[in-house]
Design an enzyme around this catalytic site. Sequence first.
Site, short mmCIF file in Angstrom:
data_model
loop_
_atom_site.label_atom_id
_atom_site.label_comp_id
_atom_site.label_asym_id
_atom_site.label_seq_id
_atom_site.Cartn_x
_atom_site.Cartn_y
_atom_site.Cartn_z
N SER A 33 0.85 -1.19 0.00
CA SER A 33 0.00 0.00 0.00
C SER A 33 0.88 1.24 0.00
CB SER A 33 -0.95 -0.03 1.21
OG SER A 33 -1.95 0.96 1.08
N ASN A 34 0.36 2.37 0.42
CA ASN A 34 1.11 3.63 0.47
C ASN A 34 0.50 4.49 1.56
OD1 ASN A 34 -0.95 5.58 -0.72
ND2 ASN A 34 -0.90 3.97 -2.25
#
Length: 229
Positions: A33-34
């Site tokens: 993810s981020n």
Amino acid sequence: AARLFDPGPLAGRRVLITAGPTREYLDPVRFISNPSTGKMGLAMAEAARAMGAEVTVVLGPVGAVERSGYEVVDVVTAEDMAREVLARVEEVDCFIASAAVSDWKPQTRASQKVKKSEGPETLTLVRTPDVLAEASRRVSGREKRPVLVGFAAETQRVVEYARGKLERKGLDAIVANDVTAPGAGFGVDTNHVTVLTRDGKQQELSGTKREVARSILDLIKDLLPPQQP
Ligand code: CTP
Ligand code: CA
């Protein structure tokens, strides 16, 4: 005569927004993810609502956030986000893609937790759908197509890369964001952006995410075709 109730400059307009990150799982407990918090996209949703629009946010996993005054469709992966956006984009006046969509996902997703003893030493990644590019393709050539607005998170050659994305994805405008600049980017409450439009113009905006969101929507409003009676 004085108006008792001003319905706002986006009254009668439907606005679809993507916000937040996506998650791409490699097994039930691990994902790529981020750090996107969805703040900018949710500020856009709130500003559009305050301007009288009917707003839907397709929202990646961001935890507990204010979600009143607009519809929220919760999603997890880029594929979920693409499906929910494509189901709606033909019906809206404006689509704003602010989500930080993961560009890749693990090639396989194990159904059980992978034990470290058997864990892969290398992870093979494959591309996810480009939600904005697919939405643009879906509505391109339509007589009445939504105004399409992207965001571009860059760390260098910000305006040049953003203009390339505007052209490649067939957008009307793109909000270019230098995520390494102080007071901009992931998680913070302020932003400094350059809005590029298809006509080759560009305009710099800065302030709180709420102020910047309102200014961006003021620019977008002028790109909308006149309202059908
Ligand atoms: N976007 C999207 N789906 C993706 C990737 C990006 O909808 N799979 C959208 C983003 O929401 C944003 C725009 O495309 O509005 C640009 O995203 P960005 O990550 O800056 O650009 P990419 O086209 O993914 O290129 P790169 O990450 O290589 O710079
Ligand atoms: Ca990307």
